[in-house]
Design a protein around this motif. Structure first.
Motif, PDB file in Angstrom:
ATOM      1  N   THR A  73       9.648  13.430  -2.685  1.00 59.04           N
ATOM      2  CA  THR A  73      11.024  12.959  -2.493  1.00 59.04           C
ATOM      3  C   THR A  73      11.152  12.429  -1.071  1.00 59.04           C
ATOM      4  N   PRO A  74      12.199  11.616  -0.795  1.00 59.84           N
ATOM      5  CA  PRO A  74      12.357  11.092   0.579  1.00 59.84           C
ATOM      6  C   PRO A  74      12.425  12.195   1.633  1.00 59.84           C
ATOM      7  N   SER A  75      13.168  13.277   1.355  1.00 57.28           N
ATOM      8  CA  SER A  75      13.282  14.359   2.340  1.00 57.28           C
ATOM      9  C   SER A  75      11.950  15.088   2.519  1.00 57.28           C
ATOM     10  N   TYR A  76      11.200  15.275   1.421  1.00 54.75           N
ATOM     11  CA  TYR A  76       9.898  15.941   1.508  1.00 54.75           C
ATOM     12  C   TYR A  76       8.906  15.061   2.298  1.00 54.75           C
ATOM     13  N   ALA A  77       8.940  13.756   2.034  1.00 55.38           N
ATOM     14  CA  ALA A  77       8.052  12.842   2.772  1.00 55.38           C
ATOM     15  C   ALA A  77       8.386  12.827   4.256  1.00 55.38           C
ATOM     16  N   LEU A  78       9.694  12.917   4.551  1.00 56.09           N
ATOM     17  CA  LEU A  78      10.092  12.942   5.957  1.00 56.09           C
ATOM     18  C   LEU A  78       9.579  14.197   6.651  1.00 56.09           C
ATOM     19  N   ARG A  79       9.738  15.351   5.994  1.00 54.05           N
ATOM     20  CA  ARG A  79       9.356  16.629   6.606  1.00 54.05           C
ATOM     21  C   ARG A  79       7.842  16.812   6.680  1.00 54.05           C
ATOM     22  N   LYS A  80       7.132  16.397   5.628  1.00 49.58           N
ATOM     23  CA  LYS A  80       5.703  16.701   5.535  1.00 49.58           C
ATOM     24  C   LYS A  80       4.782  15.551   5.974  1.00 49.58           C
ATOM     25  N   VAL A  81       5.325  14.325   6.036  1.00 47.56           N
ATOM     26  CA  VAL A  81       4.463  13.179   6.374  1.00 47.56           C
ATOM     27  C   VAL A  81       4.886  12.529   7.701  1.00 47.56           C
ATOM     28  N   ILE A  82       6.166  12.137   7.786  1.00 41.32           N
ATOM     29  CA  ILE A  82       6.610  11.368   8.954  1.00 41.32           C
ATOM     30  C   ILE A  82       6.703  12.246  10.209  1.00 41.32           C
ATOM     31  N   LEU A  83       7.456  13.358  10.096  1.00 44.42           N
ATOM     32  CA  LEU A  83       7.674  14.186  11.289  1.00 44.42           C
ATOM     33  C   LEU A  83       6.382  14.729  11.910  1.00 44.42           C
ATOM     34  N   ASP A 132       2.521   1.448   5.189  1.00 43.47           N
ATOM     35  CA  ASP A 132       2.893   1.867   3.834  1.00 43.47           C
ATOM     36  C   ASP A 132       2.810   3.368   3.644  1.00 43.47           C
ATOM     37  N   ILE A 133       2.814   4.138   4.718  1.00 44.22           N
ATOM     38  CA  ILE A 133       2.615   5.585   4.574  1.00 44.22           C
ATOM     39  C   ILE A 133       3.769   6.254   3.810  1.00 44.22           C
ATOM     40  N   LEU A 134       5.000   5.779   4.033  1.00 41.95           N
ATOM     41  CA  LEU A 134       6.142   6.359   3.321  1.00 41.95           C
ATOM     42  C   LEU A 134       6.105   5.968   1.844  1.00 41.95           C
ATOM     43  N   ASP A 135       5.799   4.695   1.550  1.00 39.69           N
ATOM     44  CA  ASP A 135       5.718   4.254   0.162  1.00 39.69           C
ATOM     45  C   ASP A 135       4.611   5.006  -0.583  1.00 39.69           C
ATOM     46  N   ALA A 136       3.491   5.264   0.108  1.00 41.78           N
ATOM     47  CA  ALA A 136       2.391   5.997  -0.522  1.00 41.78           C
ATOM     48  C   ALA A 136       2.816   7.415  -0.875  1.00 41.78           C
ATOM     49  N   ALA A 137       3.552   8.055   0.048  1.00 43.18           N
ATOM     50  CA  ALA A 137       4.024   9.419  -0.234  1.00 43.18           C
ATOM     51  C   ALA A 137       4.989   9.434  -1.406  1.00 43.18           C
ATOM     52  N   LEU A 138       5.886   8.444  -1.463  1.00 41.79           N
ATOM     53  CA  LEU A 138       6.851   8.379  -2.562  1.00 41.79           C
ATOM     54  C   LEU A 138       6.150   8.089  -3.887  1.00 41.79           C
ATOM     55  N   ASP A 139       5.114   7.222  -3.861  1.00 38.49           N
ATOM     56  CA  ASP A 139       4.359   6.921  -5.086  1.00 38.49           C
ATOM     57  C   ASP A 139       3.629   8.148  -5.617  1.00 38.49           C
TER      58      ASP A 139
END
Length: 261
Positions: free
Chosen positions: A168-178, A157-164
């Motif tokens: 934004t999806p792009s910010y979560a991708l750059r700062k959390v996923i990558l 749930d790491i992406l859902d937590a970032a969005l909550d």
């Protein structure tokens, strides 16, 4: 005791069988004589002769340039593809994973001939661009296979937590996923660079006049007769690939230990 000795002897025999030709090649790259069967003293002159050879230096330029560009492009495309495949579900995900495995297990000669036929069909001249595109296409599956394991290690749930939390999806991708999957991306890039440096078969079928890499150059030189510069060049290529593989293996071991912890 005897069984243990036989096991060790068998292992050493296998390693000797595998590495004896390379050891001989490295030793004779320092031979003062041109003869492959006569040792005439230690010298570095073939390495200096290598640096003066404009044909080889040109091949080195193309090899390194294509390796760098293809590893960068394939890492970007492969990482995006891995994230897309990871977020898929059902039969579509399994189908894409199987399609991704095909270039990995496909014989290089089949890949090389098929790419050459494609370039001729679409009217793309064979040369630097065609070789670069070929290297990108066979590197991408390896990048995907390097990044996917890191994606599977992410908390569900790491992406859902970032969005909550307002990302934004792009910010979560750059700062959390990558940042989380960066070790896999780096390993994939390093593997792509190594494969590109090492490739001969696919490069041979997808290059054109005036553009050659080191592996093709060594093949051309060997056909004209054994030149001691080939030994020096092969030694440098072997050591380069060996260092890169050691770095990849060290990173893989480190990631395995982190997973255990």
């Amino acid at each position: 005791m005897v069984e243990r000795f036989i096991k060790k002897f068998y292992i050493y025999l296998i390693f000797l069988f595998l590495y004896a030709p390379i050891i001989v090649l490295i030793v004779f790259s320092f031979n003062n004589s041109k003869s492959r069967g006569h040792w005439d003293g230690f010298t570095f002159k073939w390495y200096f002769e290598l640096l003066k050879d404009r044909y080889i230096m040109k091949a080195l330029y193309y090899t390194v340039t294509i390796a760098i560009l293809s590893s960068i492009i394939s890492t970007i495309v492969g990482t995006a593809a891995a994230i897309g495949i990871y977020n898929m579900r059902g039969i579509g995900k399994k189908t894409l994973l199987n399609i991704n495995y095909l270039p990995v297990i496909n014989p290089d000669i089949v890949t090389g001939i098929s790419l050459m036929a494609l370039y001729v069909f679409v009217g793309l001249p064979l040369g630097f661009v065609s070789m670069l595109l070929a290297h990108v296409s066979f590197n991408i599956p390896y990048v995907i296979l390097s990044v996917l394991p890191k994606l599977r290690q992410l908390p569900k749930d790491i992406l859902d937590a970032a969005l909550d939390l307002g990302a934004t999806p792009s910010y979560a991708l750059r700062k959390v996923i990558l940042p989380q999957i960066m070790p896999g991306i780096f390993t994939g890039a390093l593997l792509a660079f190594t494969l590109s440096i090492d490739d001969f078969v696919i490069s041979f079928f997808t290059t054109g006049s005036g553009v050659t890499n080191l592996s093709i150059t060594i093949y051309s030189m060997a056909r004209k007769g054994i030149n001691p510069k080939i030994n020096a060049l092969s030694t440098l290529m072997f050591l380069t690939v060996l260092v890169l593989l050691l770095i990849v293996n060290k990173r893989s071991d480190k990631e395995s230990k982190e997973r255990v912890i």
